[in-house]
Design an enzyme around this catalytic site. Sequence first.
Site, PDB file in Angstrom:
ATOM      1  N   CYS A 232       0.823  -1.201   0.000  1.00 13.00           N
ATOM      2  CA  CYS A 232       0.000   0.000   0.000  1.00 13.00           C
ATOM      3  C   CYS A 232       0.869   1.269   0.000  1.00 13.00           C
ATOM      4  O   CYS A 232       1.553   1.545  -0.961  1.00 13.00           O
ATOM      5  CB  CYS A 232      -0.986  -0.058   1.163  1.00 13.00           C
ATOM      6  SG  CYS A 232      -2.324   1.130   1.119  1.00 13.00           S
ATOM      7  N   HIS A 233       0.837   2.060   1.077  1.00  5.95           N
ATOM      8  CA  HIS A 233       1.639   3.276   1.194  1.00  5.95           C
ATOM      9  C   HIS A 233       3.047   2.995   1.744  1.00  5.95           C
ATOM     10  O   HIS A 233       3.890   3.894   1.766  1.00  5.95           O
ATOM     11  CB  HIS A 233       0.950   4.291   2.117  1.00  5.95           C
ATOM     12  CG  HIS A 233      -0.260   4.943   1.550  1.00  5.95           C
ATOM     13  ND1 HIS A 233      -1.481   4.300   1.434  1.00  5.95           N
ATOM     14  CD2 HIS A 233      -0.461   6.187   1.053  1.00  5.95           C
ATOM     15  CE1 HIS A 233      -2.364   5.129   0.915  1.00  5.95           C
ATOM     16  NE2 HIS A 233      -1.778   6.284   0.670  1.00  5.95           N
TER      17      HIS A 233
END
Length: 180
Positions: A106-107
């Site tokens: 994800c991030h």
Amino acid sequence: MKRILIIATDGFEQSELTKPRDIMSDAGAEVTIASPEDGSIKGWDKDNWGDSVDVDITLDEVSSGDFDALMLPGGQINPDVLRLKPRAIELVREFDAAGKPVAAICHAPWLLIEAGIAKGRTMTSWPSVRTDLANAGADVVDREVAVDGNIITSRKPDDIGAFAAALKEALAMERVGENA
């Protein structure tokens, strides 16, 4: 037994820490959660605060030599805070320099960018992080998991199955592919 270190802090995406942790534990790995401070950290569950998870060790107490792999859950808050913690970035660099699997979802690839290890590597991430990856010199792809040497990246919670499978394969805990 394989030993996996998870680095996280408040605001980690709930499913991106707990599901891979449980998958790896069920596969026989010993999973340790490290954070800048001891106690517990609070997850983010889609659009609100989620459950807390106990911290096993602080970042300052971690020795990368004690672990076989590093896993970095996403969430928008968690990696943004961690990329400003020098010890978190040092640990990412140490695992990479040792050729140990570094798995970021994800991030979390923000931590790989901050550590200076994205350049020239094929990676994926949450859509809003892809420009940052490209600007850091990564070859950005849009697929559920991208594996480039010891670096494993995935896009989102829906990719957790592929993400965990790639980490198990990197640790030789499971064979994936034609010869499985």
